[in-house]
Design a protein around this motif. Structure first.
Motif, PDB file in Angstrom:
ATOM      1  N   SER A 198       0.846  -1.183   0.000  1.00  0.00           N
ATOM      2  CA  SER A 198       0.000   0.000   0.000  1.00  0.00           C
ATOM      3  C   SER A 198       0.881   1.232   0.000  1.00  0.00           C
ATOM      4  CB  SER A 198      -0.923   0.009   1.223  1.00  0.00           C
ATOM      5  OG  SER A 198      -1.521   1.275   1.408  1.00  0.00           O
ATOM      6  N   ALA A 199       0.443   2.259  -0.729  1.00  0.00           N
ATOM      7  CA  ALA A 199       1.200   3.505  -0.751  1.00  0.00           C
ATOM      8  C   ALA A 199       1.022   4.289   0.543  1.00  0.00           C
ATOM      9  CB  ALA A 199       0.748   4.355  -1.941  1.00  0.00           C
ATOM     10  N   THR A 200      -0.026   3.975   1.288  1.00  0.00           N
ATOM     11  CA  THR A 200      -0.338   4.729   2.515  1.00  0.00           C
ATOM     12  C   THR A 200       0.078   3.996   3.770  1.00  0.00           C
ATOM     13  OG1 THR A 200      -2.246   5.729   1.415  1.00  0.00           O
ATOM     14  CG2 THR A 200      -2.201   5.823   3.825  1.00  0.00           C
ATOM     15  N   TRP A 201      -0.109   2.689   3.793  1.00  0.00           N
ATOM     16  CA  TRP A 201       0.002   1.948   5.050  1.00  0.00           C
ATOM     17  C   TRP A 201       1.159   0.956   5.058  1.00  0.00           C
ATOM     18  CZ3 TRP A 201      -3.040   4.345   8.218  1.00  0.00           C
ATOM     19  CH2 TRP A 201      -4.289   4.814   7.811  1.00  0.00           C
ATOM     20  N   HIS A 202       1.788   0.836   6.229  1.00  0.00           N
ATOM     21  CA  HIS A 202       2.663  -0.286   6.547  1.00  0.00           C
ATOM     22  C   HIS A 202       1.800  -1.282   7.318  1.00  0.00           C
ATOM     23  CE1 HIS A 202       6.224   2.107   5.530  1.00  0.00           C
ATOM     24  NE2 HIS A 202       5.693   3.082   6.243  1.00  0.00           N
ATOM     25  N   GLN A 203       1.733  -2.530   6.845  1.00  0.00           N
ATOM     26  CA  GLN A 203       0.854  -3.509   7.468  1.00  0.00           C
ATOM     27  C   GLN A 203       1.649  -4.629   8.129  1.00  0.00           C
ATOM     28  OE1 GLN A 203      -2.534  -4.832   5.055  1.00  0.00           O
ATOM     29  NE2 GLN A 203      -2.004  -3.269   3.548  1.00  0.00           N
ATOM     30  N   MET A 204       1.122  -5.113   9.238  1.00  0.00           N
ATOM     31  CA  MET A 204       1.737  -6.260   9.898  1.00  0.00           C
ATOM     32  C   MET A 204       0.744  -6.930  10.837  1.00  0.00           C
ATOM     33  SD  MET A 204       4.351  -4.226  12.391  1.00  0.00           S
ATOM     34  CE  MET A 204       4.978  -3.391  10.925  1.00  0.00           C
ATOM     35  N   HIS A 205       1.042  -8.162  11.195  1.00  0.00           N
ATOM     36  CA  HIS A 205       0.244  -8.920  12.153  1.00  0.00           C
ATOM     37  C   HIS A 205       1.071  -9.160  13.411  1.00  0.00           C
ATOM     38  CE1 HIS A 205      -2.211 -10.275   8.588  1.00  0.00           C
ATOM     39  NE2 HIS A 205      -3.160 -10.070   9.472  1.00  0.00           N
ATOM     40  N   LEU A 206       0.418  -9.057  14.561  1.00  0.00           N
ATOM     41  CA  LEU A 206       1.064  -9.347  15.839  1.00  0.00           C
ATOM     42  C   LEU A 206       0.150 -10.270  16.647  1.00  0.00           C
ATOM     43  CD1 LEU A 206       2.124  -5.733  16.906  1.00  0.00           C
ATOM     44  CD2 LEU A 206       3.493  -7.383  15.639  1.00  0.00           C
ATOM     45  N   ARG A 207       0.755 -10.964  17.610  1.00  0.00           N
ATOM     46  CA  ARG A 207      -0.010 -11.725  18.589  1.00  0.00           C
ATOM     47  C   ARG A 207       0.172 -11.058  19.940  1.00  0.00           C
ATOM     48  NH1 ARG A 207       0.708 -18.240  17.572  1.00  0.00           N
ATOM     49  NH2 ARG A 207      -0.042 -18.269  15.414  1.00  0.00           N
ATOM     50  N   LEU A 208      -0.927 -10.663  20.559  1.00  0.00           N
ATOM     51  CA  LEU A 208      -0.878  -9.982  21.845  1.00  0.00           C
ATOM     52  C   LEU A 208      -1.208 -10.978  22.952  1.00  0.00           C
ATOM     53  CD1 LEU A 208      -2.780  -6.701  20.905  1.00  0.00           C
ATOM     54  CD2 LEU A 208      -0.341  -7.201  20.684  1.00  0.00           C
ATOM     55  N   PRO A 209      -0.268 -11.248  23.859  1.00  0.00           N
ATOM     56  CA  PRO A 209      -0.529 -12.225  24.926  1.00  0.00           C
ATOM     57  C   PRO A 209      -1.414 -11.635  26.022  1.00  0.00           C
ATOM     58  CG  PRO A 209       1.641 -11.265  25.220  1.00  0.00           C
ATOM     59  CD  PRO A 209       1.100 -10.702  23.933  1.00  0.00           C
ATOM     60  N   PHE A 210      -2.032 -12.501  26.800  1.00  0.00           N
ATOM     61  CA  PHE A 210      -2.824 -12.068  27.952  1.00  0.00           C
ATOM     62  C   PHE A 210      -2.808 -13.174  28.998  1.00  0.00           C
ATOM     63  CE2 PHE A 210      -5.834 -13.861  24.802  1.00  0.00           C
ATOM     64  CZ  PHE A 210      -6.345 -14.930  25.526  1.00  0.00           C
ATOM     65  N   ARG A 211      -3.215 -12.806  30.205  1.00  0.00           N
ATOM     66  CA  ARG A 211      -3.347 -13.800  31.269  1.00  0.00           C
ATOM     67  C   ARG A 211      -4.739 -14.421  31.184  1.00  0.00           C
ATOM     68  NH1 ARG A 211      -0.710  -9.501  33.233  1.00  0.00           N
ATOM     69  NH2 ARG A 211       1.401  -9.863  34.012  1.00  0.00           N
ATOM     70  N   ARG A 212      -4.788 -15.715  31.199  1.00  0.00           N
ATOM     71  CA  ARG A 212      -6.077 -16.390  31.146  1.00  0.00           C
ATOM     72  C   ARG A 212      -6.700 -16.466  32.533  1.00  0.00           C
ATOM     73  NH1 ARG A 212      -4.469 -21.644  27.642  1.00  0.00           N
ATOM     74  NH2 ARG A 212      -2.584 -21.430  28.879  1.00  0.00           N
ATOM     75  N   PRO A 213      -8.051 -16.550  32.572  1.00  0.00           N
ATOM     76  CA  PRO A 213      -8.974 -16.606  31.438  1.00  0.00           C
ATOM     77  C   PRO A 213      -9.298 -15.218  30.883  1.00  0.00           C
ATOM     78  CG  PRO A 213     -10.208 -16.739  33.485  1.00  0.00           C
ATOM     79  CD  PRO A 213      -8.752 -16.703  33.877  1.00  0.00           C
ATOM     80  N   LEU A 214      -9.794 -15.187  29.668  1.00  0.00           N
ATOM     81  CA  LEU A 214     -10.299 -13.953  29.063  1.00  0.00           C
ATOM     82  C   LEU A 214     -11.641 -14.253  28.424  1.00  0.00           C
ATOM     83  CD1 LEU A 214      -8.538 -11.216  27.057  1.00  0.00           C
ATOM     84  CD2 LEU A 214     -10.521 -12.341  26.045  1.00  0.00           C
ATOM     85  N   LEU A 215     -12.676 -13.524  28.835  1.00  0.00           N
ATOM     86  CA  LEU A 215     -14.011 -13.679  28.264  1.00  0.00           C
ATOM     87  C   LEU A 215     -14.216 -12.552  27.244  1.00  0.00           C
ATOM     88  CD1 LEU A 215     -16.762 -15.277  28.573  1.00  0.00           C
ATOM     89  CD2 LEU A 215     -17.515 -13.292  29.866  1.00  0.00           C
ATOM     90  N   PRO A 216     -14.298 -12.880  25.959  1.00  0.00           N
ATOM     91  CA  PRO A 216     -14.380 -11.815  24.958  1.00  0.00           C
ATOM     92  C   PRO A 216     -15.768 -11.231  24.762  1.00  0.00           C
ATOM     93  CG  PRO A 216     -14.326 -13.940  23.876  1.00  0.00           C
ATOM     94  CD  PRO A 216     -14.174 -14.211  25.358  1.00  0.00           C
ATOM     95  N   ASP A 217     -16.806 -11.891  25.296  1.00  0.00           N
ATOM     96  CA  ASP A 217     -18.181 -11.518  24.959  1.00  0.00           C
ATOM     97  C   ASP A 217     -18.485 -10.041  25.220  1.00  0.00           C
ATOM     98  OD1 ASP A 217     -17.879 -14.296  25.155  1.00  0.00           O
ATOM     99  OD2 ASP A 217     -20.007 -14.601  25.490  1.00  0.00           O
ATOM    100  N   ASN A 218     -18.383  -9.611  26.474  1.00  0.00           N
ATOM    101  CA  ASN A 218     -18.726  -8.224  26.777  1.00  0.00           C
ATOM    102  C   ASN A 218     -17.663  -7.268  26.277  1.00  0.00           C
ATOM    103  OD1 ASN A 218     -16.869  -9.050  29.035  1.00  0.00           O
ATOM    104  ND2 ASN A 218     -17.265  -6.947  29.716  1.00  0.00           N
ATOM    105  N   LEU A 219     -16.429  -7.739  26.186  1.00  0.00           N
ATOM    106  CA  LEU A 219     -15.329  -6.881  25.757  1.00  0.00           C
ATOM    107  C   LEU A 219     -15.551  -6.411  24.315  1.00  0.00           C
ATOM    108  CD1 LEU A 219     -12.574  -5.739  26.613  1.00  0.00           C
ATOM    109  CD2 LEU A 219     -11.536  -7.871  25.850  1.00  0.00           C
ATOM    110  N   PHE A 220     -15.718  -7.375  23.404  1.00  0.00           N
ATOM    111  CA  PHE A 220     -15.949  -7.029  22.003  1.00  0.00           C
ATOM    112  C   PHE A 220     -17.393  -6.592  21.763  1.00  0.00           C
ATOM    113  CE2 PHE A 220     -12.042  -9.390  21.848  1.00  0.00           C
ATOM    114  CZ  PHE A 220     -11.319  -8.771  20.843  1.00  0.00           C
TER     115      PHE A 220
END
Length: 497
Positions: A198-220
Motif C-alpha cells: 500500500s502507498a499509505t500503510w505499513h501492514q503487519m500482524h502481531l499476537r498480543l498475549p494475555f493472562r487467562r482466562p479472558l471472556l471476549p463476549d462483553n469486551l468485544f
C-alpha cells in the motif's frame, strides 16, 4: 512480589504463567533471563536472581531467553491499577513519552523533577526511565525484524534508535543474536506476517498475549455495540478502528483467539508501532490479572455466581481518551443507538478523512480543538447538553482536563466534576473507559441498578454504594458482571456483518 524469593522460586518451579510479567528470573550460570513459565529445565534456586522488569535484568547483564521470549510477556497489571507516581510514569513510558520527549518531558507531564522520577522508578523497577524505554525499543525492533521485510536501517529508525550502531548493539546485547540472524531464523520457519502493499500503510500482524482466562463476549460486544460508523466497525471477526497516533493515523483490527489476541495493524508511520501495540493492550485490558480480580469479587456470595459463570471479564476501554470523554457526553440520558448517530454526525462534519480507507473505516474522530467550533446544526440535542459538550471540548483542547496515561485520576475526576453538566455518572464512566480506573463505578447507571436488583440488593443509590464497598478496588469489573445480567447487545459477541 519479586522480593519474596520463596514465592518466586515456587512460581518458577511450577512454571506458573500467572506470574509472567510480574517478575523475571535470571540465571547466573547461563547469563539468561526468562519468564516464570519458561519450559526450559528449572535452574537451581541458588542460581536464580529475580528482577521486577526486563530492563533491570538487561541492566544486570542478562540476555533474553530465545525459548520463552520474556520480552513478550503480558505487562504487569500493577501499572494500570495503581494511581501512584511510579504507575503513572510506567503508563506514560509504555505510551512512548520518553522516546518522544525524553525524561525531561516525562517529568514535566507528571509535575515532578527529573531526579524524583529517576529515584522512584529506579527504586521500584530496578532500572531508570531511559533503560525501560530502551527495553521497549528492543522489543519493537525485534517485532519489526521478525514480522516485516523492512531494511534494517528503516527498522532502526522505526524502533526509535538514533543510529544503526546503537540498534545492532542493543539487539545483540538483549537477544544474543544479530538482527540479520534473527530475521533469517524466522524466514526458515515461516514467512513474515505482512499485508498487501500500500502507498499509505505499513501492514503487519502481531499476537498480543494475555493472562487467562479472558471472556471476549462483553469486551468485544460493548466496543462493537457502541461503535461509531466511519471510525469503528466489526468486520471478518475483528473489531477495527482508526487511531490518531503521535506520527500519524493508524488502523487496528483485533480478534480474539484461544491463547492470544490477533492484531493487524495499518500504520502510516512505523515509529508508532510501539504506541499502537500499547494502545491495543490498553483498549482490551490485556494486562489485567483476571484470577486476582475474580477471586476478590467472588468473596461476595451474591456476586460469586456471576463470576463463576463468566470468569475473566475485562473492562472495555478506549483507544483515544479525549474521544471517549466526548462520546460519554453525547450519550448522556439517551440510547446507545442515538449516541452512535450523534457521534457519526460529528465524524462526518469534523473528522479527518483517511488518505486511504480501510474497509468501512474512513475518518479519525474529531479532535477537541476542532469540536469546540461545532455549530448547532451538527448538535441535535438539548441546549444544556450542547453547552456541556462544548465545555468538555474546550477544557480538553486547553489541557485543563488531563486524560493522558499519566493523569492523576483524582485530580482529573475533580476537574471533570467542575464542568457544567458533568455529574457523577459521567465522571465515573470517563474514569472507567478513558482513565482505566479499576474501581470506577457509575452507580446511577440504569444497567447497574437493574443488575443490582437481580442479585437481591436494593437499587437505591445509597444502598448500592454501601454494598459495593466490598468489591473495592475492582468495582469497574463488578460493573461488567452487573451489566451482563441483561440481554443487551453489549454483552454478546458481535454477529458477522
Amino acid at each position: 512480589m519479586y522480593l519474596d524469593t520463596e514465592a518466586c522460586v515456587r512460581a518458577v518451579s511450577s512454571r506458573d504463567a500467572r506470574f509472567d510479567g510480574w517478575f523475571y528470573t535470571a540465571v547466573r550460570t547461563t547469563g539468561i533471563y526468562c519468564r516464570p513459565s519458561c519450559p526450559a529445565t528449572t535452574p537451581r534456586p541458588r542460581n536464580m536472581v529475580f528482577y521486577p522488569s526486563s530492563a533491570a535484568a538487561q541492566a544486570g547483564g542478562f540476555r533474553a531467553c530465545k525459548r520463552c521470549r520474556p520480552d513478550t510477556s503480558p505487562g504487569s497489571p500493577e501499572w494500570n491499577c495503581r494511581a501512584d507516581l511510579v504507575a503513572r510514569a510506567m503508563r506514560l513510558i509504555a505510551d512512548g513519552v520518553v522516546d518522544r520527549e525524553g525524561v525531561v518531558g516525562l517529568a514535566r507531564r507528571l509535575g515532578y523533577s527529573v531526579r524524583q522520577i529517576e529515584r522512584q522508578v529506579r527504586g521500584e523497577l530496578g532500572a531508570g526511565p531511559l533503560a525501560l524505554a530502551r527495553a521497549q525499543r528492543a522489543q519493537t525492533a525485534r517485532l519489526l525484524v521478525e514480522t516485516s521485510d523492512l531494511p534494517m536501517s528503516d527498522v532502526a529508525f522505526a524502533a526509535g534508535f538514533g543510529s544503526i550502531r546503537a540498534f545492532n548493539d542493543t539487539v545483540r546485547e538483549v537477544f544474543a543474536s544479530s538482527p540479520r540472524d534473527m530475521r533469517a531464523r524466522v524466514r526458515r520457519g515461516a514467512p513474515a506476517a505482512v499485508g498487501e502493499p500500500s502507498a499509505t500503510w505499513h501492514q503487519m500482524h502481531l499476537r498480543l498475549p494475555f493472562r487467562r482466562p479472558l471472556l471476549p463476549d462483553n469486551l468485544f460486544g460493548h466496543l462493537v455495540a457502541t461503535a461509531v460508523p466511519g471510525v469503528e466497525e466489526w468486520r471478518d471477526g475483528a473489531y477495527r478502528r482508526t487511531l490518531r497516533l503521535p506520527h500519524g493515523p493508524a488502523v487496528i483490527a483485533l480478534s480474539p483467539q484461544p491463547n492470544y489476541i490477533s492484531a493487524r495493524l495499518w500504520l502510516s508511520d512505523l515509529r508508532d508501532l510501539m504506541v499502537a501495540t500499547s494502545r491495543c493492550r490498553w483498549l482490551l485490558d490485556l494486562d489485567a490479572d483476571p484470577e486476582a480480580v475474580d477471586a476478590a469479587l467472588s468473596l461476595d456470595p451474591r456476586l460469586a455466581p456471576l463470576v463463576a459463570a463468566a470468569p475473566g471479564r475485562r473492562v472495555p476501554r478506549s483507544g483515544d481518551a479525549d474521544e471517549m470523554a466526548i462520546r460519554i457526553v453525547l450519550g448522556q440520558q439517551i440510547s446507545t443507538k442515538a449516541a452512535r448517530t450523534h457521534a457519526a454526525r460529528l465524524v462526518q462534519a469534523y473528522g479527518d478523512p483517511l488518505k486511504e480507507p480501510v474497509g468501512g473505516l474512513t475518518h479519525l474522530f474529531p479532535e477537541p480543538a476542532t469540536l469546540r467550533r461545532t455549530t448547532p446544526e451538527h448538535l441535535a440535542m438539548p441546549a444544556s447538553r450542547q453547552r456541556t459538550l462544548l465545555a468538555m471540548a474546550e477544557a480538553l483542547a486547553e489541557d485543563a482536563i488531563d486524560l493522558t496515561a499519566g493523569a492523576d485520576r483524582e485530580v482529573t475526576k475533580a476537574a471533570l466534576l467542575a464542568l457544567p453538566g458533568i455529574g457523577p455518572w459521567s465522571v465515573e464512566s470517563i474514569a472507567m473507559r478513558a482513565l482505566g480506573d479499576p474501581d470506577a463505578f457509575p452507580v446511577s447507571d440504569l444497567g447497574i441498578r437493574a443488575g443490582i436488583k437481580e442479585i437481591g440488593v436494593s437499587d437505591k443509590i445509597a444502598s448500592i454504594l454501601e454494598e459495593s464497598l466490598v468489591w473495592r478496588p475492582w468495582r469497574a469489573y463488578a460493573a461488567q458482571h452487573l451489566w451482563a445480567t441483561s440481554d443487551h447487545e453489549i454483552n454478546r459477541m458481535p454477529k458477522e456483518q
